[in-house]
Structures are given as C-alpha cells and as structure tokens.
Scaffold this active site. Structure first.
Site, mmCIF file in Angstrom:
data_model
loop_
_atom_site.group_PDB
_atom_site.id
_atom_site.type_symbol
_atom_site.label_atom_id
_atom_site.label_comp_id
_atom_site.label_asym_id
_atom_site.label_seq_id
_atom_site.Cartn_x
_atom_site.Cartn_y
_atom_site.Cartn_z
ATOM 1 N N ASP A 67 0.823 -1.205 0.000
ATOM 2 C CA ASP A 67 0.000 0.000 0.000
ATOM 3 C C ASP A 67 0.860 1.259 0.000
ATOM 4 O O ASP A 67 2.061 1.208 0.262
ATOM 5 C CB ASP A 67 -0.967 -0.005 1.193
ATOM 6 C CG ASP A 67 -0.316 -0.543 2.469
ATOM 7 O OD1 ASP A 67 0.919 -0.503 2.571
ATOM 8 O OD2 ASP A 67 -1.051 -1.003 3.360
ATOM 9 N N ASN A 136 -7.296 -2.688 14.320
ATOM 10 C CA ASN A 136 -8.726 -2.827 14.018
ATOM 11 C C ASN A 136 -8.993 -3.992 13.062
ATOM 12 O O ASN A 136 -10.090 -4.134 12.538
ATOM 13 C CB ASN A 136 -9.289 -1.520 13.436
ATOM 14 C CG ASN A 136 -8.713 -1.178 12.058
ATOM 15 O OD1 ASN A 136 -7.894 -1.920 11.517
ATOM 16 N ND2 ASN A 136 -9.129 -0.057 11.493
ATOM 17 N N HIS A 138 -7.340 -4.582 10.118
ATOM 18 C CA HIS A 138 -7.067 -4.401 8.689
ATOM 19 C C HIS A 138 -5.801 -5.143 8.280
ATOM 20 O O HIS A 138 -4.914 -5.387 9.087
ATOM 21 C CB HIS A 138 -7.013 -2.917 8.301
ATOM 22 C CG HIS A 138 -5.826 -2.153 8.790
ATOM 23 N ND1 HIS A 138 -5.914 -0.904 9.368
ATOM 24 C CD2 HIS A 138 -4.501 -2.438 8.785
ATOM 25 C CE1 HIS A 138 -4.714 -0.482 9.685
ATOM 26 N NE2 HIS A 138 -3.824 -1.381 9.345
ATOM 27 N N GLU A 143 -9.691 -1.781 5.175
ATOM 28 C CA GLU A 143 -10.257 -1.402 6.464
ATOM 29 C C GLU A 143 -11.558 -2.155 6.737
ATOM 30 O O GLU A 143 -12.266 -2.549 5.800
ATOM 31 C CB GLU A 143 -10.548 0.096 6.466
ATOM 32 C CG GLU A 143 -9.305 0.987 6.359
ATOM 33 C CD GLU A 143 -8.593 1.188 7.708
ATOM 34 O OE1 GLU A 143 -8.484 0.219 8.489
ATOM 35 O OE2 GLU A 143 -8.140 2.310 7.953
HETATM 36 C C1 F6R Z 1 1.362 -1.319 6.101
HETATM 37 C C2 F6R Z 1 0.158 -2.140 6.194
HETATM 38 C C3 F6R Z 1 -0.658 -2.144 7.451
HETATM 39 C C4 F6R Z 1 0.158 -2.489 8.698
HETATM 40 C C5 F6R Z 1 -0.729 -2.474 9.946
HETATM 41 C C6 F6R Z 1 0.049 -2.786 11.199
HETATM 42 O O1 F6R Z 1 1.980 -1.492 4.823
HETATM 43 O O2 F6R Z 1 -0.182 -2.769 5.260
HETATM 44 O O3 F6R Z 1 -1.702 -3.065 7.290
HETATM 45 O O4 F6R Z 1 0.737 -3.754 8.531
HETATM 46 O O5 F6R Z 1 -1.319 -1.221 10.073
HETATM 47 O O6 F6R Z 1 0.936 -1.750 11.460
HETATM 48 P P1 F6R Z 1 2.003 -1.851 12.639
HETATM 49 O O7 F6R Z 1 2.964 -2.919 12.237
HETATM 50 O O8 F6R Z 1 2.664 -0.497 12.668
HETATM 51 O O9 F6R Z 1 1.263 -2.164 13.881
#
Ligand code: F6R
Length: 242
Positions: A67, A136, A138, A143
C-alpha cells in the site's frame, strides 16, 4: 491457519528472516509482497544483517509493497516508499527495477490500480506475502466495513489507522493522508504463501478474533482463514489471549 509463537518480537524477526533467506536461496527470483509499519522493522533489520553477512542475495528478487498513501510525492520522506528505502532497499542489492510500488501521486487512480494488478500477474503472482495486522483488523489498507474490495483500490483510512500512522508524521495526525491505495483482499489471498506477523499486547485481542472468530468484513484479517498457505507468527504478548 498455521500458528507459531515465539518468546519475543526479535525472535520472530530472526527466525522469519532466516526462513525468507532460505527461500530466496532456493528461488533467487522470489516475488515478495512487503508491508510497512512498526511490526516488520526488526525483520528488515535482520534481512539487512544477513545480506551483509553474504547469506542472502537480492539481485533477482522482485518486490511489491502492499500500500501507499494517496497524495504524497514518491520522494516524500513520509511515503511508504521512503520508509522501505530507509529500512531495507538502501541496504541490500535489490535492483531498483525489481521494486514495485503503488504510485501515491498518480493523477489517474483507476489506471494505477489496474497497472499494479497487471504487474503482479506479469511477475507470476506473489510467492510470499508478508503482512502486519492493524489493531482494528485491517490487512494492507483493507479497512473493516460492510464490504471489502477484491482488487487494488483507493481507500479511505479510518481515524484509528491514521492515528497509528501519526508517528511517521512526527505525531501530527492532521498530516497523515486521509486516503491510500492498497492491494485488495483477492490480491493478497492469491499469494502462494502468506505470513502475518503480529507482536505486542495491543494486537492480542485482534489476533484472537482473527483466529477464533467468524470470517467477516468487520475484521478483514479473518479472511486469511480461507487461505491454505496462511501462517500467523506471533510473540508471546500477541498470543496472550489464545
Ligand atoms: C502497512 C500495512 C498495514 C500495517 C498495519 C500494522 O503497509 O499494510 O496493514 O501492517 O497497520 O501496522 P504496525 O505494524 O505499525 O502495527
């Protein structure tokens, strides 16, 4: 889903980096799907260490990141591309042409999403998709909601997600873009192997729901239950509710 629990986040990174290196040795042109965020940072540090010790060669590896924020120029220090440059790309011998990223400054979002899907397909699909887990539920920037997108798409970020990303923007929530581009659920689920990493107590509740709860768009990560090759690698804190 195959579950592995390790003593610490560092142990997860160490063992998984060795696993990735082994797979690259077996298939030097491995196609990797990469995540940003806090969780994979120790993994990237460990891969850099293995590369410096000549234990992994990225010369033919191809990568696709999950992303990117919408509206940020590629070179913006807050972009996910810059994040990857800082943590991995600048320190290993991955050729620039082998690195694929969604262009968050595109003027034609629909075309950019189609281009990305095609590029993944042309590469033969993702051999290994590395995922983090949003608190959450995702994955990528898919989301929670009433419905999920199958393919690469434009998405509106939840406030919780923007808040979680604020540290990347020096703590300024208002500076975090409201939209992003993300691989969709099918893009992710078509990967031959998926490894979701989750570390820290704040992920424990979500991990429990992902593994034990129903498959629901309210928790996008629960869809990984449908994938034959999905693995979940946790530290003890993230596994504490299992
Ligand atoms: C980032 C992504 C997100 C993160 C998720 C967890 O490229 O795809 O889905 O993997 O938000 O983020 P952290 O590791 O910072 O808790």
């Amino acid at each position: 889903m195959r579950l592995r629990v390790f003593r610490s986040a560092d142990a997860v990174a160490r063992v998984f980096a060795r696993d990735v290196a082994r797979r690259i040795r077996r298939n030097p042109s491995l196609v990797l799907g990469l995540a940003t965020g806090r969780t994979p940072v120790p993994l990237y540090a460990e891969l850099v260490r293995l590369h410096r010790a000549s234990r992994v060669d990225f010369a033919q590896v191809r990568t696709f990141n999950l992303d990117e924020f919408l509206g940020l120029p590629t070179r913006d220090p807050h972009s996910y591309r810059s994040f990857m440059r800082r943590h991995l790309f600048a320190h290993v011998n991955l050729p620039r042409r082998n690195i694929q990223f969604l262009n968050g400054s595109t003027r034609d979002v629909d075309r950019e999403c189609v281009r990305y899907e095609r590029a993944i397909r042309r590469a033969g699909g993702l051999d290994l998709q590395i995922l983090g887990l949003g608190a959450n539920g995702h994955i990528g920037f898919n989301e929670p909601g009433d419905a999920l997108n199958a393919h690469t798409h434009r998405t509106r970020l939840r406030v919780a997600t923007r808040r979680a990303n604020a540290p990347l923007f020096d703590g300024r929530l208002n500076a975090v873009p409201r939209e992003a581009l993300s691989m969709g659920m099918a893009t992710i689920l078509y990967s031959r192997r998926i490894v979701l990493l989750a570390t820290g107590a704040e992920k424990a509740r979500c991990v429990e729901r992902m593994l034990r709860g129903p498959v629901t768009p309210r928790l996008p990560a629960s869809f990984l239950q449908l994938h034959r090759g999905a693995e979940v690698w946790l530290d003890r804190a993230a596994a504490s509710r299992l």
